[in-house]
Scaffold this motif. Structure first.
Motif, PDB file in Angstrom:
ATOM      1  N   LEU A  10       0.844  -1.396   0.169  1.00  0.00           N
ATOM      2  CA  LEU A  10      -0.078  -0.255  -0.121  1.00  0.00           C
ATOM      3  C   LEU A  10       0.815   1.258   0.078  1.00  0.00           C
ATOM      4  CD1 LEU A  10      -2.797   1.295   0.167  1.00  0.00           C
ATOM      5  CD2 LEU A  10      -2.780   1.044   2.586  1.00  0.00           C
ATOM      6  N   ALA A  11       2.086   1.292   0.736  1.00  0.00           N
ATOM      7  CA  ALA A  11       2.795   2.485   0.914  1.00  0.00           C
ATOM      8  C   ALA A  11       3.620   2.946  -0.372  1.00  0.00           C
ATOM      9  CB  ALA A  11       3.872   2.401   1.844  1.00  0.00           C
ATOM     10  N   GLN A  12       3.833   1.877  -1.263  1.00  0.00           N
ATOM     11  CA  GLN A  12       4.328   1.911  -2.685  1.00  0.00           C
ATOM     12  C   GLN A  12       3.589   2.692  -3.380  1.00  0.00           C
ATOM     13  OE1 GLN A  12       5.694  -1.766  -3.819  1.00  0.00           O
ATOM     14  NE2 GLN A  12       7.117  -2.143  -2.174  1.00  0.00           N
ATOM     15  N   ARG A  13       2.264   2.604  -3.400  1.00  0.00           N
ATOM     16  CA  ARG A  13       1.141   3.041  -4.173  1.00  0.00           C
ATOM     17  C   ARG A  13       0.579   4.279  -3.696  1.00  0.00           C
ATOM     18  NH1 ARG A  13       1.837  -2.058  -4.701  1.00  0.00           N
ATOM     19  NH2 ARG A  13       1.265  -3.134  -6.625  1.00  0.00           N
ATOM     20  N   LEU A  14       1.034   4.904  -2.332  1.00  0.00           N
ATOM     21  CA  LEU A  14       0.539   6.128  -2.045  1.00  0.00           C
ATOM     22  C   LEU A  14       1.570   7.321  -2.447  1.00  0.00           C
ATOM     23  CD1 LEU A  14      -0.921   4.994   1.530  1.00  0.00           C
ATOM     24  CD2 LEU A  14      -2.228   5.501  -0.447  1.00  0.00           C
ATOM     25  N   THR A  46       1.649   1.383  11.867  1.00  0.00           N
ATOM     26  CA  THR A  46       2.586   0.576  10.971  1.00  0.00           C
ATOM     27  C   THR A  46       2.642   1.381   9.609  1.00  0.00           C
ATOM     28  OG1 THR A  46       2.006  -1.700  11.868  1.00  0.00           O
ATOM     29  CG2 THR A  46       2.801  -1.696   9.590  1.00  0.00           C
ATOM     30  N   LEU A  47       1.440   1.723   8.852  1.00  0.00           N
ATOM     31  CA  LEU A  47       1.414   2.638   7.578  1.00  0.00           C
ATOM     32  C   LEU A  47       1.998   3.721   7.862  1.00  0.00           C
ATOM     33  CD1 LEU A  47       0.626   2.424   4.938  1.00  0.00           C
ATOM     34  CD2 LEU A  47      -1.700   3.479   5.563  1.00  0.00           C
ATOM     35  N   ALA A  48       1.858   4.688   8.978  1.00  0.00           N
ATOM     36  CA  ALA A  48       2.631   5.877   9.227  1.00  0.00           C
ATOM     37  C   ALA A  48       4.167   5.759   9.157  1.00  0.00           C
ATOM     38  CB  ALA A  48       1.934   6.277  10.630  1.00  0.00           C
ATOM     39  N   GLU A  49       4.809   4.545   9.967  1.00  0.00           N
ATOM     40  CA  GLU A  49       6.187   4.565   9.688  1.00  0.00           C
ATOM     41  C   GLU A  49       6.545   4.309   8.475  1.00  0.00           C
ATOM     42  OE1 GLU A  49       6.857   1.294  12.475  1.00  0.00           O
ATOM     43  OE2 GLU A  49       6.497   2.488  14.080  1.00  0.00           O
ATOM     44  N   LYS A  50       5.944   3.288   7.594  1.00  0.00           N
ATOM     45  CA  LYS A  50       6.203   3.153   6.284  1.00  0.00           C
ATOM     46  C   LYS A  50       6.123   4.293   5.419  1.00  0.00           C
ATOM     47  CE  LYS A  50       6.311  -1.432   6.520  1.00  0.00           C
ATOM     48  NZ  LYS A  50       7.666  -1.774   6.448  1.00  0.00           N
ATOM     49  N   LEU A  51       5.155   5.336   5.730  1.00  0.00           N
ATOM     50  CA  LEU A  51       5.042   6.639   4.887  1.00  0.00           C
ATOM     51  C   LEU A  51       5.816   7.669   5.603  1.00  0.00           C
ATOM     52  CD1 LEU A  51       1.198   6.568   4.326  1.00  0.00           C
ATOM     53  CD2 LEU A  51       2.998   5.990   2.524  1.00  0.00           C
ATOM     54  N   GLY A  52       6.328   7.598   6.614  1.00  0.00           N
ATOM     55  CA  GLY A  52       7.226   8.708   7.240  1.00  0.00           C
ATOM     56  C   GLY A  52       6.211   9.863   7.635  1.00  0.00           C
ATOM     57  N   VAL A  53       5.071   9.604   8.140  1.00  0.00           N
ATOM     58  CA  VAL A  53       4.333  10.588   8.542  1.00  0.00           C
ATOM     59  C   VAL A  53       3.789  10.405   9.953  1.00  0.00           C
ATOM     60  CG1 VAL A  53       3.429  11.016   6.112  1.00  0.00           C
ATOM     61  CG2 VAL A  53       2.040   9.393   7.543  1.00  0.00           C
ATOM     62  N   PRO A  55       1.168   9.412  12.777  1.00  0.00           N
ATOM     63  CA  PRO A  55      -0.192   8.274  12.857  1.00  0.00           C
ATOM     64  C   PRO A  55      -1.446   9.274  12.639  1.00  0.00           C
ATOM     65  CG  PRO A  55       1.446   7.738  14.595  1.00  0.00           C
ATOM     66  CD  PRO A  55       1.926   9.183  13.952  1.00  0.00           C
ATOM     67  N   ALA A  56      -1.463  10.461  13.160  1.00  0.00           N
ATOM     68  CA  ALA A  56      -2.806  11.167  13.086  1.00  0.00           C
ATOM     69  C   ALA A  56      -3.056  11.480  11.648  1.00  0.00           C
ATOM     70  CB  ALA A  56      -2.592  12.402  13.769  1.00  0.00           C
ATOM     71  N   THR A  57      -2.151  11.599  10.753  1.00  0.00           N
ATOM     72  CA  THR A  57      -2.428  11.689   9.487  1.00  0.00           C
ATOM     73  C   THR A  57      -3.334  10.456   8.612  1.00  0.00           C
ATOM     74  OG1 THR A  57      -0.546  13.317   9.064  1.00  0.00           O
ATOM     75  CG2 THR A  57      -1.390  12.044   7.031  1.00  0.00           C
ATOM     76  N   VAL A  58      -2.583   9.324   9.182  1.00  0.00           N
ATOM     77  CA  VAL A  58      -3.474   8.084   8.644  1.00  0.00           C
ATOM     78  C   VAL A  58      -4.702   8.035   9.095  1.00  0.00           C
ATOM     79  CG1 VAL A  58      -3.096   5.528   8.424  1.00  0.00           C
ATOM     80  CG2 VAL A  58      -1.070   7.028   8.065  1.00  0.00           C
ATOM     81  N   SER A  59      -4.699   8.139  10.513  1.00  0.00           N
ATOM     82  CA  SER A  59      -6.027   8.362  11.099  1.00  0.00           C
ATOM     83  C   SER A  59      -7.169   8.813  10.611  1.00  0.00           C
ATOM     84  CB  SER A  59      -5.937   8.363  12.632  1.00  0.00           C
ATOM     85  OG  SER A  59      -7.114   8.234  13.441  1.00  0.00           O
ATOM     86  N   ALA A  60      -6.859  10.185  10.229  1.00  0.00           N
ATOM     87  CA  ALA A  60      -7.780  11.214   9.729  1.00  0.00           C
ATOM     88  C   ALA A  60      -8.219  10.619   8.251  1.00  0.00           C
ATOM     89  CB  ALA A  60      -7.055  12.662   9.614  1.00  0.00           C
ATOM     90  N   ALA A  61      -7.368  10.126   7.498  1.00  0.00           N
ATOM     91  CA  ALA A  61      -7.526   9.746   6.060  1.00  0.00           C
ATOM     92  C   ALA A  61      -8.572   8.138   6.252  1.00  0.00           C
ATOM     93  CB  ALA A  61      -6.353   8.985   5.592  1.00  0.00           C
ATOM     94  N   TRP A  62      -8.411   7.461   7.468  1.00  0.00           N
ATOM     95  CA  TRP A  62      -9.311   6.422   7.494  1.00  0.00           C
ATOM     96  C   TRP A  62     -10.636   7.010   7.968  1.00  0.00           C
ATOM     97  CZ3 TRP A  62      -6.061   4.464   4.656  1.00  0.00           C
ATOM     98  CH2 TRP A  62      -5.301   3.590   4.946  1.00  0.00           C
ATOM     99  N   SER A  63     -10.536   7.996   8.654  1.00  0.00           N
ATOM    100  CA  SER A  63     -11.814   8.742   9.178  1.00  0.00           C
ATOM    101  C   SER A  63     -12.728   9.265   7.994  1.00  0.00           C
ATOM    102  CB  SER A  63     -11.460   9.911  10.041  1.00  0.00           C
ATOM    103  OG  SER A  63     -11.002   9.370  11.366  1.00  0.00           O
TER     104      SER A  63
END
Length: 453
Positions: A10-14, A46-53, A55-63
């Motif tokens: 997923l990280a490779q496609r973002l 996990t995804l936040a670490e892969k993207l270097g962002v 965790p709040a950024t990924v959580s907001a996207a999931w929201s």
């Protein structure tokens, strides 16, 4: 067991790691079938670490995807893909009326009878002669309409705005003044589309119990402890129950709100078809009350007209948001309604409509009473009937070719009921409809049951 999506894949496609970029790319992958329904998404950290962002950024996207009903779940249970339709829509409202081809009496929609609406011919001709016709000036409300409505307006408001119908007005308010996660007190039950709007905005709904006089003040006080930002209610004839807020109840609600700064939104959807006066909370709190009156049910749905009033600061924000779309409401339609508000023949037709709707509602209430089901004398284009089971009621009615609105579409909690429209009920079918409704309640009516909704 759900298949866990590879976080590296997923990280490779973002390519964009903003909230919007993560949400939109993930949504596209789901829509295209590259991420299947039922797949568990990587943990936020996990995804936040892969993207270097963060965790709040990924959580907001999931929201964002949760609001679109694309993913579900939270916490240690994880989130998974639950749908591939990434375009939000009013889920509750869109299912109203889909009852198949065997319906002989569709009583699900509480809509006006076209035969009881005023003739628009002369009104539209008057509107087409507006001196401001074809101007691109974005005025909030046409001066003739403002002049026509002000004498009977229930709130001393600072500003006014015409909109393309009552639900557009409410959606503008919700979209402009709410943020995801905001808590909103709303009467329970309420209008179906209001719940859809709040879901779409990502608001947390706090259901407020009501009785025959409207929202209950003590329950409102308790909910205010949860720090909500908005309180929405219908200030006179209620679309689901037919209740109306009394003058005394309005005063009691004002006392419950005295130590709060919450924004008050009043949705007067039935408008001038109501037989009752409006006791607006804007009489007490004009600086934080938005009052919406729709003219569609009384004067014609194709007019698509409503008016919002409230403090200038809030209407300025709403008008600014509106610039993304229509910007203003047709002056032809505004001035047509202004003319009808002054026209004696139109007002006489409106009185006839109120009387006729009351007679039709009364015919059904009397037919039910003869069968042991006693409903209170209320107002509006429908009756609210308590049932033991909404599912049983809907199946029982469907077997007899009758469609009604299940209470689950317009309630968050509370007792089970169905809403039956009386505005278009065929007189020759009242006896058979009453027979079916009594069966649908699933109750023992031998002792003469009474509604407490």
């Amino acid at each position: 067991m759900a298949v866990l999506l590879d976080p590296d894949w997923l990280a490779q496609r973002l390519s964009s790691v903003s909230v919007k970029g993560i949400a939109s790319t993930t949504a596209n992958l789901i829509r295209e079938g590259q991420i299947a329904i039922g797949t568990q998404l990587p943990a936020v950290r996990t995804l936040a670490e892969k993207l270097g962002v963060s965790p709040a950024t990924v959580s907001a996207a999931w929201s964002q995807l949760k609001r679109q009903k694309v993913i579900a779940g939270k916490g240690r249970g994880g989130v998974w893909v639950c749908g591939n339709n990434v375009t939000p829509g009013p889920v509750r409202f869109e299912t109203i009326g889909n009852y198949g081809d065997n319906v002989k009496a569709n009583l699900a929609m509480a809509v006006p009878d076209p035969a009881l609406l005023p003739d628009l011919s002369e009104a539209l001709l008057k509107g087409a002669k507006s001196p401001a016709l074809n101007s691109y000036r974005r005025e909030p409300i046409a001066p003739p309409l403002l002049e026509a409505i002000k004498p009977g307006w229930p709130v001393d408001s600072g500003s006014f705005m015409a909109t393309n119908g009552g639900f557009e007005a409410m959606n503008l308010i919700v979209q402009t003044l709410l943020s995801p996660g905001d808590r909103v007190i709303i009467e329970d039950p309420t209008a179906t589309r209001l719940l859809d709007m709040l879901d779409n905005a990502g608001a947390e709904i706090l259901p407020l119990p009501c009785d025959e006089e409207g929202p209950q003040p003590d329950a409102l006080r308790l909910l205010l402890n949860k720090k909500p930002v908005m309180f929405i209610h219908q200030p006179r004839t209620h679309s689901a129950t037919g209740n109306t807020v009394s003058k005394a109840r309005s005063a009691a609600l004002s006392q419950a709100l005295i130590h709060s700064s919450i924004l008050i939104v009043e949705d007067d959807g039935i408008g001038e078809l109501s037989c009752h006066a409006v006791w607006s909370l804007g009489r007490y709190y004009p600086e934080r009350t938005l009052y919406v009156r729709s003219y569609s049910k009384a004067y014609g749905p194709d007019l698509r007209l409503a008016v919002i009033s409230g403090p200038a600061s809030l209407l300025k924000r709403i008008q600014s948001w509106r610039q993304f779309g229509a910007s203003w409401t047709s002056r032809i339609l505004q001035e047509a309604v202004a003319w009808m508000l002054h026209d004696p023949a139109t007002q006489q037709q409106l009185q006839l409509a109120r009387k006729t709707y009351a007679q039709r509602r009364q015919l059904l209430i009397e037919a039910l009473a003869r069968r042991g089901l006693h409903l209170p004398q209320r107002d509006g284009l429908s009756v609210c009937i308590p049932v033991a089971s909404e599912q049983f009621a809907m199946i029982t009615l469907a077997a007899r070719g009758i469609a009604a609105l299940p209470g689950e579409r317009c309630r968050s909690a509370g007792s089970q009921f169905i809403r039956v429209s009386t505005s278009l009920i065929p007189p020759q079918q009242i006896a058979s409809i009453a027979d079916a409704l009594v069966l649908a309640t699933g109750m023992d009516l031998a002792a003469g049951a009474k509604s407490d909704i």
